[in-house]
Design a protein around this motif. Structure first.
Motif, PDB file in Angstrom:
ATOM      1  N   ARG A  77     -25.418  18.274 -11.182  1.00 29.99           N
ATOM      2  CA  ARG A  77     -25.861  19.331 -10.345  1.00 29.99           C
ATOM      3  C   ARG A  77     -24.745  20.241 -10.121  1.00 29.99           C
ATOM      4  O   ARG A  77     -25.099  21.276  -9.392  1.00 29.99           O
ATOM      5  CB  ARG A  77     -26.337  19.124  -9.200  1.00 29.99           C
ATOM      6  CG  ARG A  77     -27.734  18.333  -9.092  1.00 29.99           C
ATOM      7  CD  ARG A  77     -28.218  17.771  -7.602  1.00 29.99           C
ATOM      8  NE  ARG A  77     -29.366  16.967  -7.771  1.00 29.99           N
ATOM      9  CZ  ARG A  77     -30.016  16.773  -6.516  1.00 29.99           C
ATOM     10  NH1 ARG A  77     -29.416  16.896  -5.510  1.00 29.99           N
ATOM     11  NH2 ARG A  77     -31.330  15.910  -6.667  1.00 29.99           N
ATOM     12  N   LEU A  78     -23.761  20.185 -10.812  1.00 26.33           N
ATOM     13  CA  LEU A  78     -22.276  20.806 -10.295  1.00 26.33           C
ATOM     14  C   LEU A  78     -22.464  22.301 -10.908  1.00 26.33           C
ATOM     15  O   LEU A  78     -21.882  23.374 -10.290  1.00 26.33           O
ATOM     16  CB  LEU A  78     -21.286  20.299 -10.997  1.00 26.33           C
ATOM     17  CG  LEU A  78     -20.677  19.028 -10.290  1.00 26.33           C
ATOM     18  CD1 LEU A  78     -19.196  18.523 -10.965  1.00 26.33           C
ATOM     19  CD2 LEU A  78     -20.453  19.024  -8.927  1.00 26.33           C
ATOM     20  N   ASP A  79     -23.399  22.667 -11.878  1.00 25.51           N
ATOM     21  CA  ASP A  79     -23.471  23.973 -12.441  1.00 25.51           C
ATOM     22  C   ASP A  79     -24.206  24.783 -11.333  1.00 25.51           C
ATOM     23  O   ASP A  79     -23.990  25.916 -11.167  1.00 25.51           O
ATOM     24  CB  ASP A  79     -24.308  23.982 -13.586  1.00 25.51           C
ATOM     25  CG  ASP A  79     -25.632  23.355 -13.728  1.00 25.51           C
ATOM     26  OD1 ASP A  79     -25.758  22.559 -12.662  1.00 25.51           O
ATOM     27  OD2 ASP A  79     -26.651  23.466 -14.550  1.00 25.51           O
ATOM     28  N   THR A  80     -25.035  24.151 -10.388  1.00 28.28           N
ATOM     29  CA  THR A  80     -25.449  24.991  -9.319  1.00 28.28           C
ATOM     30  C   THR A  80     -24.475  25.388  -8.224  1.00 28.28           C
ATOM     31  O   THR A  80     -24.793  26.305  -7.698  1.00 28.28           O
ATOM     32  CB  THR A  80     -26.706  24.398  -8.584  1.00 28.28           C
ATOM     33  OG1 THR A  80     -26.263  22.874  -7.896  1.00 28.28           O
ATOM     34  CG2 THR A  80     -27.678  23.668  -9.546  1.00 28.28           C
ATOM     35  N   ARG A 144     -22.364  17.506  -0.838  1.00 30.15           N
ATOM     36  CA  ARG A 144     -21.229  16.866  -1.817  1.00 30.15           C
ATOM     37  C   ARG A 144     -20.773  17.644  -3.141  1.00 30.15           C
ATOM     38  O   ARG A 144     -19.654  17.475  -3.270  1.00 30.15           O
ATOM     39  CB  ARG A 144     -21.937  15.541  -2.113  1.00 30.15           C
ATOM     40  CG  ARG A 144     -22.075  14.574  -0.764  1.00 30.15           C
ATOM     41  CD  ARG A 144     -22.482  13.168  -1.152  1.00 30.15           C
ATOM     42  NE  ARG A 144     -22.599  12.304  -0.079  1.00 30.15           N
ATOM     43  CZ  ARG A 144     -23.906  11.873   0.069  1.00 30.15           C
ATOM     44  NH1 ARG A 144     -24.882  11.997  -0.987  1.00 30.15           N
ATOM     45  NH2 ARG A 144     -24.114  10.964   1.241  1.00 30.15           N
ATOM     46  N   GLU A 145     -21.918  18.082  -3.716  1.00 25.90           N
ATOM     47  CA  GLU A 145     -21.560  18.636  -5.185  1.00 25.90           C
ATOM     48  C   GLU A 145     -20.704  19.889  -4.804  1.00 25.90           C
ATOM     49  O   GLU A 145     -19.455  20.069  -5.478  1.00 25.90           O
ATOM     50  CB  GLU A 145     -22.793  18.997  -5.907  1.00 25.90           C
ATOM     51  CG  GLU A 145     -23.610  17.838  -6.357  1.00 25.90           C
ATOM     52  CD  GLU A 145     -24.193  17.246  -5.418  1.00 25.90           C
ATOM     53  OE1 GLU A 145     -24.406  15.703  -5.631  1.00 25.90           O
ATOM     54  OE2 GLU A 145     -24.684  17.616  -4.176  1.00 25.90           O
ATOM     55  N   ALA A 146     -20.973  20.700  -3.943  1.00 25.87           N
ATOM     56  CA  ALA A 146     -20.062  21.682  -3.455  1.00 25.87           C
ATOM     57  C   ALA A 146     -18.411  21.305  -3.068  1.00 25.87           C
ATOM     58  O   ALA A 146     -17.663  22.061  -3.445  1.00 25.87           O
ATOM     59  CB  ALA A 146     -20.692  22.748  -2.534  1.00 25.87           C
ATOM     60  N   VAL A 151     -12.944  21.286  -3.793  1.00 28.03           N
ATOM     61  CA  VAL A 151     -11.738  20.418  -3.792  1.00 28.03           C
ATOM     62  C   VAL A 151     -11.099  20.654  -5.031  1.00 28.03           C
ATOM     63  O   VAL A 151      -9.739  20.743  -5.146  1.00 28.03           O
ATOM     64  CB  VAL A 151     -12.190  19.210  -3.509  1.00 28.03           C
ATOM     65  CG1 VAL A 151     -10.874  18.203  -3.483  1.00 28.03           C
ATOM     66  CG2 VAL A 151     -12.468  19.104  -1.768  1.00 28.03           C
ATOM     67  N   ALA A 152     -11.763  20.480  -6.309  1.00 25.99           N
ATOM     68  CA  ALA A 152     -11.199  20.627  -7.671  1.00 25.99           C
ATOM     69  C   ALA A 152     -10.498  21.922  -7.782  1.00 25.99           C
ATOM     70  O   ALA A 152      -9.416  22.188  -8.542  1.00 25.99           O
ATOM     71  CB  ALA A 152     -12.185  20.299  -8.755  1.00 25.99           C
ATOM     72  N   GLY A 206     -15.326   8.089  -9.551  1.00 23.80           N
ATOM     73  CA  GLY A 206     -16.549   8.287  -9.176  1.00 23.80           C
ATOM     74  C   GLY A 206     -17.643   8.677 -10.363  1.00 23.80           C
ATOM     75  O   GLY A 206     -18.776   8.358 -10.295  1.00 23.80           O
ATOM     76  N   TYR A 207     -16.994   9.506 -10.974  1.00 28.35           N
ATOM     77  CA  TYR A 207     -17.916   9.989 -12.115  1.00 28.35           C
ATOM     78  C   TYR A 207     -18.338   8.954 -13.032  1.00 28.35           C
ATOM     79  O   TYR A 207     -19.447   8.864 -13.482  1.00 28.35           O
ATOM     80  CB  TYR A 207     -17.160  11.134 -13.062  1.00 28.35           C
ATOM     81  CG  TYR A 207     -17.807  11.703 -14.153  1.00 28.35           C
ATOM     82  CD1 TYR A 207     -18.658  12.455 -14.213  1.00 28.35           C
ATOM     83  CD2 TYR A 207     -17.396  11.120 -15.376  1.00 28.35           C
ATOM     84  CE1 TYR A 207     -19.377  13.070 -15.317  1.00 28.35           C
ATOM     85  CE2 TYR A 207     -18.075  11.589 -16.572  1.00 28.35           C
ATOM     86  CZ  TYR A 207     -19.075  12.579 -16.429  1.00 28.35           C
ATOM     87  OH  TYR A 207     -19.606  12.912 -17.798  1.00 28.35           O
TER      88      TYR A 207
END
Length: 354
Positions: A77-80, A144-146, A151-152, A206-207
């Motif tokens: 879902r990171l692309d969102t 969480r994804e945001a 953070v990255a 985690g990934y």
């Protein structure tokens, strides 16, 4: 559309560990402070367990703390998140323009006669958070994804911008304003090493956990069986890290209480202004509760591990700059825990555009 619940209902469903988290955190701080103050040689012994300037006990605690939260992230879902330009731009401006400028202003306004502490706080303002913010965001039911993406993003900017901003805020800007100047000699490799250890390792772990777990056992098993088993270790790691942080400088903090109070004042103002301002920004640009909460916590938190390491490497372990860095988590931890409860209370009154 996600279902909203009141903060009391959320708290009622928490485990005993989660429900009394502020109590455990205060106890961990007290244990660390008292241990560092009264156990002979504890602080130097812990400080001596380091590799390349990185404290191994702190690194261990942070890795244990961050892994369960990053294992919960839905990486598909990171692309969102990356496509949300409002969130990305707001985070960059808050973290890399307003945050350092605010800490610079508060340090000079409230500590004009204490140059060592002032310099230490400016260094803290330059070190954007990449570790504990993930815990605060998760406790406040943020996105969480945001949080993982922001953070990255902070980590990448930290590697390339920390030294340049240190030069600007400690040397160039004071020179323009006719104020005393300070040199900051910090290697980008040191910053990159901090980012790699404190974020890179748990992020990769985690990934891989999610990828392997979902492929072999399925998403239902991963989220209903595996994640609940590892979840409590995030708070165990947090409490362990807090004990170590305060044990390392327990004697310095308890032996100079008035100095700690002076350092605490600009820090309190900083956390309050950054969190409230970021929260208001999120609402103003139309973000939902989860992403507004994530924006606020990622902007208000700081990477004290990096700030302390830079201060010690540049000015020495007994310097005022190092003490200012150590006082940081003494103030940040209880303040941001309190803001978690403020967020959960605000969640009841939140009305998303949807």
């Amino acid at each position: 559309m996600s279902t909203r619940t009141d903060a009391p209902a959320v708290v009622a469903r928490l485990s005993r560990l989660d429900r009394f988290l502020p109590v455990w955190i205060l106890l961990a701080m007290a244990v660390g402070l008292l241990g560092g103050r009264f156990v002979p040689g504890l602080g130097p012994a812990l400080d001596g367990v380091a590799l390349g300037g990185v404290s191994l006990p702190i690194a261990l605690g942070l890795l244990i703390m961050m892994y369960p939260v990053l294992a919960k992230v839905r990486y598909d879902r990171l692309d969102t998140v990356t496509g949300d330009r409002r969130l990305m731009v707001a985070s960059l401006v808050l973290n890399w323009v307003l945050g350092p400028a605010l800490m610079f202003a508060l340090a000079w306004l409230l500590l004009p006669d204490l140059p060592e502490y002032r310099t230490g706080l400016i260094i803290v303002g330059l070190a954007r958070c990449i570790a504990m913010v993930i815990i605060w965001n998760d406790l406040a039911c943020g996105d969480r994804e945001a949080a993982a993406v922001l953070v990255a993003l902070n980590s990448v900017f930290q590697v390339f911008a920390f030294a340049a901003l240190g030069w600007f805020y400690l040397d160039v800007l004071p020179g323009w304003l006719g104020l005393p100047q300070t040199d900051l000699d910090v290697s980008p490799w040191q910053i990159a090493g901090s980012v790699l250890i404190f974020l890179g390792i748990p992020l990769v772990a985690g990934y891989l956990s999610r990828r392997i777990g979902e492929r072999t056992k399925g998403r239902d098993w991963y989220e209903s069986r595996f994640l609940p088993r590892i979840g409590p270790f995030a708070l165990y790691g947090l409490l362990f890290t807090i004990v170590i942080l305060f044990a390392l400088q327990g004697e310095a903090i308890t032996s100079r209480p008035l100095d700690v109070v002076r350092i605490a004042l600009p820090l309190l103002a900083y956390f309050a202004i950054m969190w409230a301002g970021s929260y208001a920004t999120g609402r103003a640009i139309g973000l939902g509760y989860e992403r507004t909460t994530t924006l606020a916590f990622t902007a208000a938190g700081n990477n004290f591990e990096l700030a302390i390491a830079v201060a010690i490497a540049t000015f020495g372990v007994t310097s005022g700059q190092a003490l200012a860095g150590v006082v940081g988590p003494l103030i940040e931890v209880p303040v941001l825990v309190a803001l978690v409860y403020v967020s959960l209370a605000a969640r009841r009154r939140w009305k998303d555009p949807a």
